[in-house]
Design a protein around this motif. Structure first.
Motif, mmCIF file in Angstrom:
data_model
loop_
_atom_site.group_PDB
_atom_site.id
_atom_site.type_symbol
_atom_site.label_atom_id
_atom_site.label_comp_id
_atom_site.label_asym_id
_atom_site.label_seq_id
_atom_site.Cartn_x
_atom_site.Cartn_y
_atom_site.Cartn_z
ATOM 1 N N GLY A 120 0.390 -0.449 17.619
ATOM 2 C CA GLY A 120 1.715 -0.935 17.262
ATOM 3 C C GLY A 120 2.353 -0.110 16.160
ATOM 4 O O GLY A 120 1.670 0.378 15.246
ATOM 5 N N GLU A 121 3.655 0.042 16.238
ATOM 6 C CA GLU A 121 4.397 0.779 15.211
ATOM 7 C C GLU A 121 5.001 -0.154 14.178
ATOM 8 O O GLU A 121 5.909 0.240 13.434
ATOM 9 C CB GLU A 121 5.481 1.641 15.872
ATOM 10 N N ASP A 122 4.480 -1.391 14.150
ATOM 11 C CA ASP A 122 4.933 -2.367 13.158
ATOM 12 C C ASP A 122 3.800 -2.747 12.209
ATOM 13 O O ASP A 122 3.884 -3.765 11.523
ATOM 14 C CB ASP A 122 5.474 -3.621 13.852
ATOM 15 N N THR A 123 2.733 -1.940 12.144
ATOM 16 C CA THR A 123 1.568 -2.271 11.333
ATOM 17 C C THR A 123 1.536 -1.483 10.037
ATOM 18 O O THR A 123 2.200 -0.442 9.888
ATOM 19 C CB THR A 123 0.265 -1.979 12.101
ATOM 20 N N ASP A 124 0.705 -1.968 9.107
ATOM 21 C CA ASP A 124 0.534 -1.248 7.850
ATOM 22 C C ASP A 124 -0.137 0.113 8.069
ATOM 23 O O ASP A 124 0.206 1.095 7.415
ATOM 24 C CB ASP A 124 -0.248 -2.093 6.832
ATOM 25 N N VAL A 125 -1.078 0.192 9.016
ATOM 26 C CA VAL A 125 -1.735 1.473 9.298
ATOM 27 C C VAL A 125 -0.726 2.498 9.793
ATOM 28 O O VAL A 125 -0.714 3.654 9.349
ATOM 29 C CB VAL A 125 -2.886 1.290 10.310
ATOM 30 N N TRP A 126 0.142 2.085 10.735
ATOM 31 C CA TRP A 126 1.161 3.009 11.247
ATOM 32 C C TRP A 126 2.089 3.458 10.122
ATOM 33 O O TRP A 126 2.415 4.650 10.005
ATOM 34 C CB TRP A 126 1.979 2.347 12.353
ATOM 35 N N ALA A 127 2.542 2.527 9.319
ATOM 36 C CA ALA A 127 3.466 2.867 8.230
ATOM 37 C C ALA A 127 2.854 3.897 7.293
ATOM 38 O O ALA A 127 3.487 4.897 6.945
ATOM 39 C CB ALA A 127 3.847 1.605 7.456
ATOM 40 N N LEU A 128 1.605 3.679 6.892
ATOM 41 C CA LEU A 128 0.953 4.594 5.960
ATOM 42 C C LEU A 128 0.693 5.950 6.602
ATOM 43 O O LEU A 128 0.849 6.992 5.955
ATOM 44 C CB LEU A 128 -0.344 3.974 5.456
ATOM 45 N N ASP A 129 0.308 5.951 7.878
ATOM 46 C CA ASP A 129 0.093 7.217 8.590
ATOM 47 C C ASP A 129 1.378 8.019 8.718
ATOM 48 O O ASP A 129 1.340 9.246 8.901
ATOM 49 C CB ASP A 129 -0.479 6.960 9.987
ATOM 50 N N ASN A 130 2.519 7.328 8.640
ATOM 51 C CA ASN A 130 3.813 7.989 8.777
ATOM 52 C C ASN A 130 4.557 8.079 7.441
ATOM 53 O O ASN A 130 5.788 8.201 7.404
ATOM 54 C CB ASN A 130 4.657 7.280 9.829
ATOM 55 N N ASN A 158 0.833 -1.193 0.000
ATOM 56 C CA ASN A 158 0.000 0.000 0.000
ATOM 57 C C ASN A 158 0.872 1.248 0.000
ATOM 58 O O ASN A 158 1.897 1.300 0.691
ATOM 59 C CB ASN A 158 -0.918 0.021 1.218
ATOM 60 N N PHE A 159 0.426 2.262 -0.765
ATOM 61 C CA PHE A 159 1.166 3.508 -0.892
ATOM 62 C C PHE A 159 0.426 4.644 -0.192
ATOM 63 O O PHE A 159 -0.782 4.811 -0.380
ATOM 64 C CB PHE A 159 1.360 3.882 -2.368
ATOM 65 N N PRO A 160 1.141 5.440 0.608
ATOM 66 C CA PRO A 160 0.490 6.572 1.275
ATOM 67 C C PRO A 160 0.194 7.694 0.288
ATOM 68 O O PRO A 160 0.844 7.816 -0.755
ATOM 69 C CB PRO A 160 1.538 7.013 2.295
ATOM 70 N N LYS A 161 -0.797 8.492 0.628
ATOM 71 C CA LYS A 161 -1.125 9.645 -0.207
ATOM 72 C C LYS A 161 -0.211 10.795 0.197
ATOM 73 O O LYS A 161 -0.541 11.611 1.040
ATOM 74 C CB LYS A 161 -2.590 10.033 -0.042
ATOM 75 N N THR A 162 0.942 10.825 -0.410
ATOM 76 C CA THR A 162 1.952 11.817 -0.052
ATOM 77 C C THR A 162 2.759 12.163 -1.286
ATOM 78 O O THR A 162 2.761 11.425 -2.272
ATOM 79 C CB THR A 162 2.880 11.278 1.059
ATOM 80 N N GLY A 163 3.447 13.294 -1.239
ATOM 81 C CA GLY A 163 4.250 13.699 -2.382
ATOM 82 C C GLY A 163 5.359 12.717 -2.677
ATOM 83 O O GLY A 163 5.661 12.433 -3.823
ATOM 84 N N ALA A 164 5.968 12.169 -1.634
ATOM 85 C CA ALA A 164 7.028 11.176 -1.807
ATOM 86 C C ALA A 164 7.128 10.356 -0.527
ATOM 87 O O ALA A 164 7.314 10.914 0.554
ATOM 88 C CB ALA A 164 8.365 11.840 -2.116
ATOM 89 N N ALA A 165 7.002 9.046 -0.643
ATOM 90 C CA ALA A 165 7.094 8.186 0.533
ATOM 91 C C ALA A 165 8.503 8.215 1.102
ATOM 92 O O ALA A 165 9.487 8.393 0.381
ATOM 93 C CB ALA A 165 6.697 6.761 0.169
ATOM 94 N N ARG A 166 8.599 8.020 2.419
ATOM 95 C CA ARG A 166 9.900 8.068 3.107
ATOM 96 C C ARG A 166 10.699 6.791 2.922
ATOM 97 O O ARG A 166 11.907 6.767 3.203
ATOM 98 C CB ARG A 166 9.668 8.325 4.594
ATOM 99 N N GLY A 167 10.055 5.720 2.462
ATOM 100 C CA GLY A 167 10.733 4.445 2.294
ATOM 101 C C GLY A 167 9.745 3.312 2.409
ATOM 102 O O GLY A 167 8.524 3.518 2.361
#
Length: 259
Positions: free
Chosen positions: A219-229, A171-180
């Motif tokens: 948790g900071e190891d989830t897909d939701v956390w990753a996308l939110d960040n 999944n890709f976040p809605k952002t100008g450029a993902a951090r990684g």
């Protein structure tokens, strides 16, 4: 000279003319020989449904030059089944990619997603498979920032393969450029659903599903956390739904069955 380029099946659930599949197809063209088999219209939310009560149609189309493309009257899973059986004639492709979906398929959404079910069907067929989704539901979504990550992930899968009975949910976040990229687990999160009750012109009730996404998983190891960040989330998924941890518990039960 022998052609050693991998063959890549491209599928989706938004329909064969959706912008997301065009971007995915163009990205895969750099990696191998692309064959597209996609629904003839939107099939979002169909999950792992298959068509058994009516005939299926599979028609060759010529939407883009130099690409072998077929539209299917069935579900995303039907598309993969027909691709393997009829298009590839049992000689399976080296990779199956599904998407790019307009909208996220994180957490519990994977169970409802036609995008991920198509990728899962590829994995069931023994094909290394990936589902790609982007946090933008609009028709004119800008997928360009997803392309480098798609290429990198697909290259790794082509090089290394995937563990047996496993596929990737990306999944890709809605952002100008993902951090990684973050390798994640699926978050324990779901929609708090409601049905909006309405009246049709004949004064009969009908219902429209609505809801708000809620996550109590901190948790900071989830897909939701990753996308939110602002990270690209990559979750390894399996189609074995056995709750292995529950087997010892059930084996401790005493079933009083009398013949």
């Amino acid at each position: 000279m022998k052609n050693n380029k991998p063959t890549i099946l491209v599928v989706n659930d938004d329909g064969i003319d959706a912008p997301g599949i065009k971007v995915l197809m163009d990205t895969m063209k750099d990696l191998g020989k692309v064959v597209v088999v996609a629904p003839d219209g939107p099939q979002s939310g169909t999950g792992h449904a298959i068509t058994i009560a009516k005939p299926l149609r599979l028609d060759r189309v010529h939407i883009y030059p130099d690409i072998e493309m077929y539209k299917c009257s069935g579900t995303p899973v039907d598309c993969v089944k027909l691709a393997v059986n009829q298009v590839f004639k049992g000689k399976k492709p080296d990779l199956c990619v599904s998407g790019i979906n307009h909208g996220l398929n994180h957490s519990i959404n994977i169970l409802y997603s036609g995008t991920m079910s198509a990728a899962m069907e590829g994995a069931i067929e023994g094909i290394p498979s990936i589902g790609f989704s982007y946090d933008d539901f609009t028709y004119d979504a800008d997928f360009s920032k997803c392309v480098p990550f798609i290429r990198a992930i697909a290259n790794q899968v082509l090089e290394h393969g995937l563990p047996a009975a496993t596929l990737l949910n990306v999944n890709f976040p809605k952002t100008g450029a993902a951090r990684g990229i973050k390798i994640c687990r699926q978050a324990n999160a779901k929609y708090a659903e409601e049905f909006d009750e309405r009246l049709d012109p004949h004064q009969r009730n009908y219902y429209w599903l609505t809801g708000v996404f809620q996550s109590g998983d901190k948790g900071e190891d989830t897909d939701v956390w990753a996308l939110d960040n602002d990270y690209v989330s990559v979750v390894p998924v399996q189609f074995d739904l056995t709750a292995h941890h529950a087997i010892p518990i059930l084996n401790s039960w005493q079933f009083d069955v009398k013949a």
